[in-house]
Enzyme design. Sequence first.
Site, PDB file in Angstrom:
ATOM      1  N   ARG A  81     -17.695  -4.796  17.951  1.00 56.54           N
ATOM      2  CA  ARG A  81     -18.808  -4.056  16.742  1.00 56.54           C
ATOM      3  C   ARG A  81     -18.372  -2.514  16.491  1.00 56.54           C
ATOM      4  O   ARG A  81     -19.446  -1.841  16.230  1.00 56.54           O
ATOM      5  CB  ARG A  81     -20.101  -4.554  17.155  1.00 56.54           C
ATOM      6  N   LYS A  88     -10.817   4.543   5.502  1.00 56.39           N
ATOM      7  CA  LYS A  88     -10.610   3.358   4.635  1.00 56.39           C
ATOM      8  C   LYS A  88      -9.664   2.570   5.733  1.00 56.39           C
ATOM      9  O   LYS A  88      -8.551   3.082   6.152  1.00 56.39           O
ATOM     10  CB  LYS A  88      -9.920   3.386   3.332  1.00 56.39           C
ATOM     11  N   GLU A 133       1.856  10.809  -3.196  1.00 59.73           N
ATOM     12  CA  GLU A 133       0.393  10.861  -3.045  1.00 59.73           C
ATOM     13  C   GLU A 133      -0.076  12.587  -2.994  1.00 59.73           C
ATOM     14  O   GLU A 133      -1.175  12.673  -3.221  1.00 59.73           O
ATOM     15  CB  GLU A 133      -0.035  10.092  -1.499  1.00 59.73           C
ATOM     16  N   LYS A 167      -8.539  15.655  -0.369  1.00 62.94           N
ATOM     17  CA  LYS A 167      -9.176  14.473   0.167  1.00 62.94           C
ATOM     18  C   LYS A 167     -10.511  14.531   0.697  1.00 62.94           C
ATOM     19  O   LYS A 167     -11.426  13.758   0.358  1.00 62.94           O
ATOM     20  CB  LYS A 167      -7.957  13.715   0.890  1.00 62.94           C
ATOM     21  N   GLU A 194     -17.065   5.004  -2.044  1.00 64.68           N
ATOM     22  CA  GLU A 194     -16.508   4.774  -3.216  1.00 64.68           C
ATOM     23  C   GLU A 194     -17.470   4.088  -4.054  1.00 64.68           C
ATOM     24  O   GLU A 194     -17.454   3.032  -4.691  1.00 64.68           O
ATOM     25  CB  GLU A 194     -15.356   3.959  -3.092  1.00 64.68           C
ATOM     26  N   ARG A 219     -14.441   8.936  -5.673  1.00 59.95           N
ATOM     27  CA  ARG A 219     -13.185   8.446  -4.961  1.00 59.95           C
ATOM     28  C   ARG A 219     -12.329   7.589  -5.451  1.00 59.95           C
ATOM     29  O   ARG A 219     -11.009   7.564  -5.286  1.00 59.95           O
ATOM     30  CB  ARG A 219     -13.929   7.721  -3.636  1.00 59.95           C
ATOM     31  N   ASN A 268      -7.210   6.476  -6.674  1.00 57.40           N
ATOM     32  CA  ASN A 268      -6.526   5.489  -6.993  1.00 57.40           C
ATOM     33  C   ASN A 268      -5.467   5.382  -8.331  1.00 57.40           C
ATOM     34  O   ASN A 268      -4.939   4.665  -8.849  1.00 57.40           O
ATOM     35  CB  ASN A 268      -7.225   4.069  -7.210  1.00 57.40           C
ATOM     36  N   HIS A 316      -2.442   3.259  -8.871  1.00 60.17           N
ATOM     37  CA  HIS A 316      -2.598   2.472  -7.777  1.00 60.17           C
ATOM     38  C   HIS A 316      -2.841   1.049  -8.272  1.00 60.17           C
ATOM     39  O   HIS A 316      -2.387  -0.059  -7.706  1.00 60.17           O
ATOM     40  CB  HIS A 316      -3.773   2.711  -6.777  1.00 60.17           C
ATOM     41  N   HIS A 325      -0.067  -1.398  -6.875  1.00 60.75           N
ATOM     42  CA  HIS A 325      -0.387  -2.522  -6.394  1.00 60.75           C
ATOM     43  C   HIS A 325       0.317  -3.917  -7.084  1.00 60.75           C
ATOM     44  O   HIS A 325       0.579  -4.802  -6.050  1.00 60.75           O
ATOM     45  CB  HIS A 325      -1.927  -2.567  -5.987  1.00 60.75           C
ATOM     46  N   HIS A 363       5.036   2.060  -0.715  1.00 62.61           N
ATOM     47  CA  HIS A 363       3.825   1.937  -1.480  1.00 62.61           C
ATOM     48  C   HIS A 363       3.868   3.340  -2.243  1.00 62.61           C
ATOM     49  O   HIS A 363       3.439   3.397  -3.418  1.00 62.61           O
ATOM     50  CB  HIS A 363       2.649   2.478  -0.281  1.00 62.61           C
TER      51      HIS A 363
HETATM   52  P1  NAD Z   1       4.517   2.775   7.046  1.00 61.30           P
HETATM   53  O1  NAD Z   1       3.206   2.830   7.996  1.00 61.30           O
HETATM   54  O2  NAD Z   1       5.116   1.280   6.846  1.00 61.30           O
HETATM   55  O3  NAD Z   1       5.420   3.850   7.858  1.00 61.30           O
HETATM   56  C1  NAD Z   1       6.779   3.741   6.930  1.00 61.30           C
HETATM   57  C2  NAD Z   1       8.044   3.634   7.689  1.00 61.30           C
HETATM   58  O4  NAD Z   1       8.302   4.853   8.539  1.00 61.30           O
HETATM   59  C3  NAD Z   1       7.874   2.588   8.849  1.00 61.30           C
HETATM   60  O5  NAD Z   1       8.950   2.038   9.161  1.00 61.30           O
HETATM   61  C4  NAD Z   1       7.449   3.441   9.954  1.00 61.30           C
HETATM   62  O6  NAD Z   1       7.690   2.550  11.250  1.00 61.30           O
HETATM   63  C5  NAD Z   1       8.226   4.788  10.043  1.00 61.30           C
HETATM   64  N1  NAD Z   1       7.861   5.661  10.621  1.00 61.30           N
HETATM   65  C6  NAD Z   1       6.512   6.301  10.600  1.00 61.30           C
HETATM   66  N2  NAD Z   1       6.447   7.322  11.108  1.00 61.30           N
HETATM   67  C7  NAD Z   1       7.923   7.944  11.494  1.00 61.30           C
HETATM   68  C8  NAD Z   1       8.540   8.866  12.107  1.00 61.30           C
HETATM   69  N3  NAD Z   1       7.911  10.020  12.410  1.00 61.30           N
HETATM   70  N4  NAD Z   1       9.724   8.743  12.362  1.00 61.30           N
HETATM   71  C9  NAD Z   1      10.537   7.745  11.832  1.00 61.30           C
HETATM   72  N5  NAD Z   1      10.073   6.641  11.487  1.00 61.30           N
HETATM   73  C10 NAD Z   1       8.781   6.453  11.059  1.00 61.30           C
HETATM   74  O7  NAD Z   1       4.123   3.319   5.846  1.00 61.30           O
HETATM   75  P2  NAD Z   1       3.087   4.380   5.218  1.00 61.30           P
HETATM   76  O8  NAD Z   1       3.908   4.907   3.784  1.00 61.30           O
HETATM   77  O9  NAD Z   1       2.947   5.717   6.170  1.00 61.30           O
HETATM   78  O10 NAD Z   1       1.809   3.910   4.908  1.00 61.30           O
HETATM   79  C11 NAD Z   1       1.702   2.841   3.916  1.00 61.30           C
HETATM   80  C12 NAD Z   1       0.699   2.050   4.159  1.00 61.30           C
HETATM   81  O11 NAD Z   1      -0.711   2.909   3.911  1.00 61.30           O
HETATM   82  C13 NAD Z   1       0.075   0.971   3.384  1.00 61.30           C
HETATM   83  O12 NAD Z   1      -0.216  -0.285   3.958  1.00 61.30           O
HETATM   84  C14 NAD Z   1      -0.982   1.501   2.334  1.00 61.30           C
HETATM   85  O13 NAD Z   1      -1.514   0.389   1.908  1.00 61.30           O
HETATM   86  C15 NAD Z   1      -1.754   2.316   3.263  1.00 61.30           C
HETATM   87  N6  NAD Z   1      -2.585   3.279   2.839  1.00 61.30           N
HETATM   88  C16 NAD Z   1      -3.881   3.516   3.179  1.00 61.30           C
HETATM   89  C17 NAD Z   1      -4.622   4.479   2.464  1.00 61.30           C
HETATM   90  C18 NAD Z   1      -6.055   4.500   3.215  1.00 61.30           C
HETATM   91  O14 NAD Z   1      -6.907   5.155   2.594  1.00 61.30           O
HETATM   92  N7  NAD Z   1      -6.324   3.870   4.330  1.00 61.30           N
HETATM   93  C19 NAD Z   1      -4.117   5.127   1.625  1.00 61.30           C
HETATM   94  C20 NAD Z   1      -2.866   5.231   1.232  1.00 61.30           C
HETATM   95  C21 NAD Z   1      -2.149   4.087   1.745  1.00 61.30           C
HETATM   96  N1  GLY Z   2      -6.238   6.151  -0.650  1.00 67.69           N
HETATM   97  C1  GLY Z   2      -7.569   6.074  -1.333  1.00 67.69           C
HETATM   98  C2  GLY Z   2      -9.002   6.328  -0.691  1.00 67.69           C
HETATM   99  O1  GLY Z   2      -8.776   6.702   0.360  1.00 67.69           O
HETATM  100  O2  GLY Z   2      -9.878   5.926  -1.283  1.00 67.69           O
END
Ligand code: NAD
Ligand code: GLY
Length: 361
Positions: A119, A141, A183, A225, A235, A241, A245, A248, A252, A265
């Site tokens: 939890r 998020k 972003e 942010k 949101e 917030r 997007n 997005h 998406h 992404h």
């Molecule tokens: P990711 O986490 O897949 O990383 C991209 C690639 O880079 C992967 O292969 C990873 O292993 C590699 N990598 C990471 N750090 C590295 C480093 N320092 N050196 C070498 N390789 C490295 O992708 P991302 O773009 O970081 O994140 C995308 C994800 O984030 C999606 O799932 C998306 O939905 C999510 N997201 C979430 C929010 C939120 O608010 N929570 C916002 C935007 C995106």
């Molecule tokens: N990446 C969108 C949010 O954090 O709301």
Amino acid sequence: MKTLNINLGDRSYPIYIGQKLLSNKEIFHQHAKAESIAIVTNDTVAPLYLNILMDNLGKNKKIIPIILPDGEVYKNLDTLNLIYDALLKNKAGRDVLLIALGGGVVGDICGFAAASFMRGVDFIQIPTTLLSQVDSSVGGKTGINHRLGKNMVGAFYQPKCVVVDIDLLNTLPQRELSAGLAEVIKYGLIRDLEFFNWLEAHIEQLVNKDSARLIEAIERSCINKAEVVEADELESDKNIRATLNLGHTFGHAIENEMGYGKWLHGEAVAAGIVMAAYMSKELGWLTAQDYLRIIQLIELVGLPISPPKISEEKFIDLMLSDKKTKGNQINLVLQTSIGKAVLINEYDPEILSKTLNHNFS
Ligand code: NAD
Ligand code: GLY
């Protein structure tokens, strides 16, 4: 090192931004006091950085490394279960601290594990991609994908701190850096014209990983942010917030149609931003000149400015399964100018149709 604060009452936390932070003693002494610490990472990041972090946490702690398979396709319930399995096998209790060491995929899944294990347990974000440093690690998020839609299962759950070490970007592939810049550009577009102007002037240095410029871009992104999250943590106001997007809903749909991970992404978001800008122009909100400025900046980063070929019918179908959809109305974040965005649900459907059929290339 720069320190920003996210002010959310008893869920407030600092964001540290700088160099050599993974081996910074003070930060981890202050925030990683737990006896038992699980580091959630993946099989790409672990060989690069896991040992540095473990060494910094000290020898007297019980460290549980949890190394997940790398990829957006693994941001799912089965992988989440691997985290629970490892925690339970190691008899972790409510006092365990989780540390996410990785990009947005690791951060989102680790955050959701922290939100749900017993939890709720504490967690720290150490984002290792540009995208996660400017966006996903900040704001709480967390979640996983469902086979019927991206990020469909999750929770709002804030970390105890975020450690942004730009040295970790040295090993990041160029394509991933560019995806993160989508972003960064987004913040300029939705709420910070001055930042957008700054980005136009410094984009080449950012693409070339100039340290000082990267720190400034990350700091300005995180400030934006933080302000948005402070104003609308959950949101609940459609014009705060939700504007994060921008691009997005289109993005998406692209990610879902192409299969998670084929388009990054940030790449899908870049094409989505161009589509949103086009639609805003067609609605008479954005000037043709500003539309061109947006396309030019995105092109300079080497990001896609046109979506893959997807029929209008399919696009609509995919967008209807987006979380922002209420009933049969597709809500969209559009631009009223560079530096201003709104979430709208009333627009001429012909203009959406024109956007989905437009040849952007
Ligand atoms: P990711 O986490 O897949 O990383 C991209 C690639 O880079 C992967 O292969 C990873 O292993 C590699 N990598 C990471 N750090 C590295 C480093 N320092 N050196 C070498 N390789 C490295 O992708 P991302 O773009 O970081 O994140 C995308 C994800 O984030 C999606 O799932 C998306 O939905 C999510 N997201 C979430 C929010 C939120 O608010 N929570 C916002 C935007 C995106
Ligand atoms: N990446 C969108 C949010 O954090 O709301």
